[in-house]
Design an enzyme around this catalytic site. Sequence first.
Site, PDB file in Angstrom:
ATOM      1  N   GLY A  77      22.911   0.173 -27.078  1.00 36.84           N
ATOM      2  CA  GLY A  77      22.034   0.207 -25.910  1.00 36.84           C
ATOM      3  C   GLY A  77      21.171   1.447 -25.882  1.00 36.84           C
ATOM      4  O   GLY A  77      21.473   2.459 -26.514  1.00 36.84           O
ATOM      5  N   THR A 171      28.601   1.988 -32.946  1.00 32.25           N
ATOM      6  CA  THR A 171      27.784   2.552 -34.020  1.00 32.25           C
ATOM      7  C   THR A 171      28.636   3.394 -34.958  1.00 32.25           C
ATOM      8  O   THR A 171      28.485   3.330 -36.189  1.00 32.25           O
ATOM      9  CB  THR A 171      26.667   3.426 -33.425  1.00 32.25           C
ATOM     10  OG1 THR A 171      25.905   2.648 -32.506  1.00 32.25           O
ATOM     11  CG2 THR A 171      25.759   3.974 -34.512  1.00 32.25           C
ATOM     12  N   ASP A 199      27.902   6.650 -20.891  1.00 29.67           N
ATOM     13  CA  ASP A 199      29.229   6.581 -20.274  1.00 29.67           C
ATOM     14  C   ASP A 199      30.053   7.834 -20.536  1.00 29.67           C
ATOM     15  O   ASP A 199      31.090   8.047 -19.902  1.00 29.67           O
ATOM     16  CB  ASP A 199      30.003   5.363 -20.800  1.00 29.67           C
ATOM     17  CG  ASP A 199      29.433   4.053 -20.292  1.00 29.67           C
ATOM     18  OD1 ASP A 199      28.573   4.094 -19.393  1.00 29.67           O
ATOM     19  OD2 ASP A 199      29.846   2.992 -20.791  1.00 29.67           O
ATOM     20  N   ILE A 351      17.426   0.854 -15.413  1.00 26.27           N
ATOM     21  CA  ILE A 351      16.476   1.921 -15.069  1.00 26.27           C
ATOM     22  C   ILE A 351      17.007   3.265 -15.560  1.00 26.27           C
ATOM     23  O   ILE A 351      16.275   4.057 -16.155  1.00 26.27           O
ATOM     24  CB  ILE A 351      16.244   1.957 -13.545  1.00 26.27           C
ATOM     25  CG1 ILE A 351      15.555   0.668 -13.079  1.00 26.27           C
ATOM     26  CG2 ILE A 351      15.403   3.171 -13.162  1.00 26.27           C
ATOM     27  CD1 ILE A 351      15.409   0.557 -11.577  1.00 26.27           C
ATOM     28  N   ILE A 352      18.301   3.521 -15.344  1.00 28.89           N
ATOM     29  CA  ILE A 352      18.821   4.855 -15.654  1.00 28.89           C
ATOM     30  C   ILE A 352      18.996   5.078 -17.151  1.00 28.89           C
ATOM     31  O   ILE A 352      19.124   6.217 -17.588  1.00 28.89           O
ATOM     32  CB  ILE A 352      20.158   5.131 -14.924  1.00 28.89           C
ATOM     33  CG1 ILE A 352      21.291   4.269 -15.476  1.00 28.89           C
ATOM     34  CG2 ILE A 352      20.015   4.915 -13.435  1.00 28.89           C
ATOM     35  CD1 ILE A 352      22.652   4.615 -14.897  1.00 28.89           C
ATOM     36  N   ARG A 353      19.015   4.023 -17.954  1.00 28.08           N
ATOM     37  CA  ARG A 353      19.227   4.230 -19.390  1.00 28.08           C
ATOM     38  C   ARG A 353      17.927   4.240 -20.189  1.00 28.08           C
ATOM     39  O   ARG A 353      17.927   4.590 -21.365  1.00 28.08           O
ATOM     40  CB  ARG A 353      20.162   3.165 -19.950  1.00 28.08           C
ATOM     41  CG  ARG A 353      19.532   1.812 -20.166  1.00 28.08           C
ATOM     42  CD  ARG A 353      20.515   0.847 -20.790  1.00 28.08           C
ATOM     43  NE  ARG A 353      19.813  -0.260 -21.444  1.00 28.08           N
ATOM     44  CZ  ARG A 353      20.398  -1.158 -22.206  1.00 28.08           C
ATOM     45  NH1 ARG A 353      21.682  -1.098 -22.422  1.00 28.08           N
ATOM     46  NH2 ARG A 353      19.703  -2.125 -22.761  1.00 28.08           N
TER      47      ARG A 353
END
Length: 431
Positions: A77, A171, A199, A351-353
Amino acid sequence: METKIKSFGECLIPSPADYEYYTSDSSRLLFRTVFQSEEDWNSYVKNGPDFFEQAGPREKIFFHPKEVTAGIVTCGGLCPGINDVIRGIVMELFYRYGVSRILGFPYGYQGMVKKYSHKPIELTPEKVAHIVEEGGSMLASSRGNQSPVEMVDYLSLYGVKMLFCIGGDGTLRGAREIVDEIEKRGEEISVIGIPKTIDNDINYVQKTFGFSTAFSKAMEAVECAHVEAKGAPNGIGLVKLMGRHSGFIAVNAALASRNVNYCLIPEVNFDLYGNGAFLDDLKKRILKKGHAVIIAAEGAGQHFFETTGERDPSGNLKLGDIGIFLKDTMGEFFKKENIPVNIKYIDPSYIIRSIPANPEDSVFCGFLAQNAVHAAMAGKTDMVVGMWNNVFTHLPIPVAIQERKVLQPDRSTLWRSLLASTGQPAHMLAK
């Protein structure tokens, strides 16, 4: 705990970085820093204390810079700061070490598999100069497993000698498989991980980049929820934030806001119904104060859902939507109690990422990028650049992925501060 870092051999080439000072390869950081007693310390020393290798530039390096082709890949992400890390790697390689060929593999690990036909992007200082002003990743990303055999074939095709993998737990697991395949072939390709997850849940890594920006942006949604809750009779503002297994974003946003009354996280179970349970306590607050603000991490309350076993492309179990569930459950509860409420639900996850990194994260990303380059040039591999006790470290990938870092309420000053800030009960379990 095995913290020894793999390397390809003795470093014989004087570093061209021309720094004023270098980090000794024998420099170590003590894993534990707090001991409850002298006996505790003596026992720790007697059993052989755990250390992390300190990150930093080495006076001599393993790879000859003129013979190096470096690769960068971003997976999973999106997260604030990815472009800052890409830029930092390129600038350090090019200007300090004289590496002129740097390739960016687009769309995550897909970009390292020939059949997808994603051509590598030549990265230069000019190309990355202003990318920090943009959110996301200039290389784009993808989820899902790819064949390590095909990926190492691709690295060999382009003569890549060092690969920088920017991503989270999935990853790093992929990077571990790449390392295994490289070792089977007896090749010397350095694989360095840069931990990326808002996170903040990478094992033995004090802080991951993007986290500071994420909870800072999340605060805006929390403040909006507070305004909405205060703006209507018996108003309830509910905000769902990211955090599949760890409640770090939710707790930090709640602490920064000071207007949050309940913070629900994956690490602390709660009941809905009964004396002392969540809805019982919420009802008392609504009747007394006339409003409430609630933060729920996405992984909170998963015991209320049936487990399907279904997984997303990254291999994560698909979660039940705790935000919608709480919104509907609260609405039904207060209707039965004959108490009219106004519930406003906000989900700012994407939005925050996807925003650019804030100044603190941007600086942090630069340090991570530089230390990743130093490690690769010194011939180190199968490792992650992290931070522990405010010192940058080298951490073996197997240690980083053996389990997820979670907030530990029984020994966490963070959780203790959260309870004092919100005023919520320490345990919302039915009595």
